[in-house]
Motif scaffolding. Structure first.
Motif, short mmCIF file in Angstrom:
data_model
loop_
_atom_site.label_atom_id
_atom_site.label_comp_id
_atom_site.label_asym_id
_atom_site.label_seq_id
_atom_site.Cartn_x
_atom_site.Cartn_y
_atom_site.Cartn_z
N SER A 2 82.55 58.45 -41.98
CA SER A 2 82.75 58.13 -40.59
C SER A 2 84.35 57.55 -40.51
N LYS A 3 85.06 57.21 -39.55
CA LYS A 3 86.09 56.55 -39.38
C LYS A 3 86.06 55.06 -39.94
N ALA A 4 85.03 54.45 -39.23
CA ALA A 4 84.82 53.15 -39.79
C ALA A 4 84.72 52.83 -41.50
N GLN A 5 83.78 53.81 -41.80
CA GLN A 5 83.23 53.92 -43.10
C GLN A 5 84.61 54.30 -44.21
N HIS A 13 92.04 47.22 -42.09
CA HIS A 13 91.45 46.41 -41.12
C HIS A 13 91.53 46.87 -39.80
N ILE A 14 92.69 47.08 -39.25
CA ILE A 14 92.93 47.52 -37.98
C ILE A 14 92.35 48.76 -37.74
N ARG A 15 92.56 49.80 -38.59
CA ARG A 15 91.78 50.99 -38.30
C ARG A 15 90.11 50.88 -38.18
N PHE A 16 89.55 49.98 -38.98
CA PHE A 16 88.08 49.48 -38.77
C PHE A 16 87.96 49.26 -37.47
N MET A 45 85.69 50.85 -34.47
CA MET A 45 84.49 50.09 -33.75
C MET A 45 84.56 49.95 -32.55
N GLY A 46 85.50 50.51 -31.84
CA GLY A 46 85.86 50.48 -30.39
C GLY A 46 86.74 49.08 -29.88
N ASP A 47 87.41 48.62 -30.67
CA ASP A 47 88.29 47.56 -30.38
C ASP A 47 89.58 48.26 -30.35
#
Length: 66
Positions: A6-9, A47-50, A54-56
């Motif tokens: 996933s994008k977060a992973q 960190h920003i991409r994470f 995550m919806g922030d």
């Protein structure tokens, strides 16, 4: 067969890789400060991409002063 991340992973994996680079370049004798700075920027970007994954959507555009 590998499962797509996933994008977060992917952002977390990129952060871990950048942090490993940061530690490696910082521990050189003498330290490679240009590579250290580049690794810090890569950590910030991951960190920003994470946070965005995550919806922030109010995540900062950068974490350190430019």
């Amino acid at each position: 067969m590998s499962v797509p991340l996933s994008k977060a992973q992917q952002a977390l994996a990129d952060y871990d890789e950048a942090r490993a680079d940061y530690m490696r370049f910082l521990s050189m004798d003498p330290p490679d400060y240009r590579a250290v700075d580049e690794a810090m920027v890569a950590m910030d970007e991951a960190h920003i991409r994470f946070k965005q994954a995550m919806g922030d959507f109010d995540a900062p555009t950068h974490l350190r002063p430019l």
